[in-house]
Scaffold this active site. Structure first.
Site: not given
Length: 337
Positions: A151, A186, A236, A250, A258, A298, A306, A308
């Protein structure tokens, strides 16, 4: 199965969750293992608890420590895409007997243990770091796994994000919500959409919610202005050595904001917009410098959400829906880098 001596050349060690918990039709780690095997490399598997470091003995003739691992050679079956998913043979993997080996027997070590980034995870990054001077390449670099919280790492590029505040102060978070009307909260240690909540500034229970998610003001959380574009999906994008090699959109379930696949998000084929390519290009130098070779970002409505770095997913969906051999391209990029 190959012997210890055969592991010394072109071998990949994957640190993963227990094999029985891996889902070969979903898990990006399995896709990467298969790609390494297709490239003619040997795949080995271990868990965090299998790492060890032996200190120097008093009678040693050479200085230094000796990182080791208890690993198992793996042979993976072919897993082919179908219209509905993947054809999974049984068994999909065969494992050899565990062998205690020096960690520097492996040119490449993939740190693919899923979060949480807890004490065990952090200690493992320290043990892996001790093998780097011997020429072991850890993917991703252990120091950067510690430094780039998934994050907080994105705040290095906050100008690319929706309005964001990280704080544990309830009054400050309340004021941020009042400014933006609707916010997403979050937890900084969360993954796969777990614990992410959405609320309006006018909601009568907002302050109680903030008390809950901050543990009565003791823990910081990330608050972001809600992006309505999320109804069209959360993209993503997988970057390999800074280059975007593929993406999957997504789309959240009806009534859900979400879009994570782990909470029911529906994957669909997609391509990159010009704005998304600019985001990738801006991130690339920093990712390369940090040794973050395999990264999933993302993006919602052309806004970075984000970065990741621990065990990014999406390979299977990109390969099946987009027809991109992403895992194979990743191994090719690794050999070329």
């Amino acid at each position: 199965m190959p012997s210890r001596a055969e592991a010394a050349s072109r071998s990949h060690l994957f640190l993963v969750d227990p094999v029985q918990r891996l889902r070969p039709g979903k898990d990006s780690s399995v896709a990467l293992m298969q790609a390494a095997q297709r490239a003619g490399h040997q795949v080995w598997i271990c868990s965090l608890a299998d790492l060890a470091v032996e200190g120097q003995r008093a009678d040693a003739t050479e200085p230094g420590h000796r990182p080791t691992v208890l690993a198992q050679a793996a042979r993976l079956a072919q897993i082919r895409p179908t219209a509905a998913g993947w054809d999974i043979p049984e068994p999909w993997v065969e494992l050899g007997e565990p062998e205690r080996m020096p960690l520097d027997a492996f040119p490449w070590v993939w740190m693919r243990k899923d979060p949480p980034v807890d004490e065990a995870y952090l200690y493992a990054t320290h043990l892996l770091e001790l093998a780097e001077p011997a020429g072991v390449r850890v993917l991703n670099r252990p120091a950067s796994l510690r430094a780039w919280n998934e994050k907080l790492g994105s705040l290095r590029f906050s100008h690319l994000m929706a309005p964001t505040l990280v704080s544990g102060n309830i009054d400050q978070l309340s004021a941020f919500a009042a400014e933006h009307g609707e916010v997403v909260l979050k937890p900084l240690s969360g993954r796969a959409g777990q614990g992410v909540v959405r609320s309006e500034a006018r909601a009568p229970g907002l302050r109680a919610l903030l008390e809950l998610v901050t543990n009565q003001g003791q823990l910081p959380v990330m608050a972001q202005a809600f992006l309505p574009e999320v109804v069209a999906g959360d993209k993503r994008i997988l970057l390999v050595n800074g280059e975007p090699l593929g993406a999957v959109n997504r789309r959240p379930l009806p009534g859900e904001f979400r879009s994570n696949l782990a909470v029911g998000g529906e994957p669909e084929a997609t391509s990159l917009t010009d704005a998304e390519r600019r985001i990738c290009a801006e991130l690339a130098p920093a990712l390369r410098e940090a040794g973050l070779f395999f990264v999933g970002i993302d993006v919602i409505g052309d806004r970075l959400s984000e970065i990741n770095v621990t065990s990014p997913t999406g390979v299977r969906e990109i390969e099946r829906l987009g027809g991109v051999p992403l895992a194979d391209l990743t191994i090719e990029a690794l050999l070329a880098s």
